[in-house]
Design a protein around this motif. Structure first.
Motif, PDB file in Angstrom:
ATOM      1  N   UNK A 173      10.507  15.814   7.742  1.00  0.00           N
ATOM      2  CA  UNK A 173      11.290  15.001   6.805  1.00  0.00           C
ATOM      3  C   UNK A 173      10.529  14.554   5.564  1.00  0.00           C
ATOM      4  N   UNK A 174       9.193  14.576   5.632  1.00  0.00           N
ATOM      5  CA  UNK A 174       8.391  14.058   4.530  1.00  0.00           C
ATOM      6  C   UNK A 174       8.231  12.546   4.576  1.00  0.00           C
ATOM      7  N   UNK A 175       8.857  11.903   5.567  1.00  0.00           N
ATOM      8  CA  UNK A 175       8.749  10.443   5.692  1.00  0.00           C
ATOM      9  C   UNK A 175       7.323  10.063   6.072  1.00  0.00           C
ATOM     10  N   UNK A 176       6.922   8.866   5.645  1.00  0.00           N
ATOM     11  CA  UNK A 176       5.643   8.315   6.068  1.00  0.00           C
ATOM     12  C   UNK A 176       5.864   7.421   7.279  1.00  0.00           C
ATOM     13  N   UNK A 187      -1.751  12.856   1.134  1.00  0.00           N
ATOM     14  CA  UNK A 187      -1.020  13.732   2.044  1.00  0.00           C
ATOM     15  C   UNK A 187      -0.488  12.934   3.232  1.00  0.00           C
ATOM     16  N   UNK A 188      -0.913  11.661   3.317  1.00  0.00           N
ATOM     17  CA  UNK A 188      -0.379  10.769   4.338  1.00  0.00           C
ATOM     18  C   UNK A 188      -1.134  10.750   5.644  1.00  0.00           C
ATOM     19  N   UNK A 189      -2.059  11.660   5.856  1.00  0.00           N
ATOM     20  CA  UNK A 189      -2.769  11.715   7.126  1.00  0.00           C
ATOM     21  C   UNK A 189      -4.127  11.038   6.976  1.00  0.00           C
ATOM     22  N   UNK A 190      -4.149   9.744   7.273  1.00  0.00           N
ATOM     23  CA  UNK A 190      -5.385   8.995   7.091  1.00  0.00           C
ATOM     24  C   UNK A 190      -5.383   7.726   7.942  1.00  0.00           C
ATOM     25  N   UNK A 192       0.801  -1.226   0.000  1.00  0.00           N
ATOM     26  CA  UNK A 192       0.000   0.000   0.000  1.00  0.00           C
ATOM     27  C   UNK A 192       0.830   1.271   0.000  1.00  0.00           C
ATOM     28  N   UNK A 193       2.157   1.143  -0.040  1.00  0.00           N
ATOM     29  CA  UNK A 193       3.037   2.312   0.056  1.00  0.00           C
ATOM     30  C   UNK A 193       2.805   3.307  -1.075  1.00  0.00           C
ATOM     31  N   UNK A 194       2.627   2.831  -2.298  1.00  0.00           N
ATOM     32  CA  UNK A 194       2.429   3.742  -3.438  1.00  0.00           C
ATOM     33  C   UNK A 194       1.185   4.595  -3.231  1.00  0.00           C
ATOM     34  N   UNK A 195       0.110   3.985  -2.735  1.00  0.00           N
ATOM     35  CA  UNK A 195      -1.119   4.734  -2.457  1.00  0.00           C
ATOM     36  C   UNK A 195      -0.898   5.724  -1.315  1.00  0.00           C
ATOM     37  N   UNK A 196      -0.177   5.289  -0.277  1.00  0.00           N
ATOM     38  CA  UNK A 196       0.125   6.171   0.853  1.00  0.00           C
ATOM     39  C   UNK A 196       0.925   7.382   0.390  1.00  0.00           C
ATOM     40  N   UNK A 197       1.898   7.172  -0.466  1.00  0.00           N
ATOM     41  CA  UNK A 197       2.801   8.231  -0.905  1.00  0.00           C
ATOM     42  C   UNK A 197       2.065   9.303  -1.699  1.00  0.00           C
ATOM     43  N   UNK A 200      -5.082   0.788   9.346  1.00  0.00           N
ATOM     44  CA  UNK A 200      -3.737   1.295   9.095  1.00  0.00           C
ATOM     45  C   UNK A 200      -3.780   2.813   9.176  1.00  0.00           C
ATOM     46  N   UNK A 201      -3.012   3.379  10.090  1.00  0.00           N
ATOM     47  CA  UNK A 201      -2.902   4.834  10.227  1.00  0.00           C
ATOM     48  C   UNK A 201      -1.616   5.277   9.545  1.00  0.00           C
ATOM     49  N   UNK A 202      -1.717   6.350   8.771  1.00  0.00           N
ATOM     50  CA  UNK A 202      -0.564   6.864   8.029  1.00  0.00           C
ATOM     51  C   UNK A 202      -0.428   8.356   8.316  1.00  0.00           C
ATOM     52  N   UNK A 203       0.760   8.769   8.700  1.00  0.00           N
ATOM     53  CA  UNK A 203       1.058  10.183   8.936  1.00  0.00           C
ATOM     54  C   UNK A 203       2.334  10.538   8.185  1.00  0.00           C
ATOM     55  N   UNK A 204       2.371  11.722   7.626  1.00  0.00           N
ATOM     56  CA  UNK A 204       3.579  12.213   6.951  1.00  0.00           C
ATOM     57  C   UNK A 204       4.255  13.221   7.866  1.00  0.00           C
TER      58      UNK A 204
END
Length: 72
Positions: free
Chosen positions: A51-54, A26-29, A18-23, A43-47
């Protein structure tokens, strides 16, 4: 993947499918996903603003929904 609580050596250095979709986002989901083990998870994703890292964290869906099932 930099760290994982289970089977770290097996998955370290690999990208989650799922990394491509996360990238792209905006990463906050928080969304329903599948773990690398094939388990349904939330799955929680924050950018990082610095650094811009996920950064992601997953919780098994059965655990996340357990309080709701108990209350019903």
């Amino acid at each position: 993947m930099l760290a994982r609580s289970k089977d770290h050596g097996r998955f370290s250095g690999l990208a989650h499918p799922g990394f491509a979709e996360d990238w792209k986002s905006n990463g906050n989901q928080v969304r329903r996903s599948t773990s690398l083990d094939g388990e349904d998870v939330l799955r929680a994703v924050m950018r990082s603003k610095i650094t811009g890292w996920l950064v992601t964290a997953s919780v098994p869906l059965r655990m996340a929904e357990a309080p709701l099932r108990r209350s019903v």
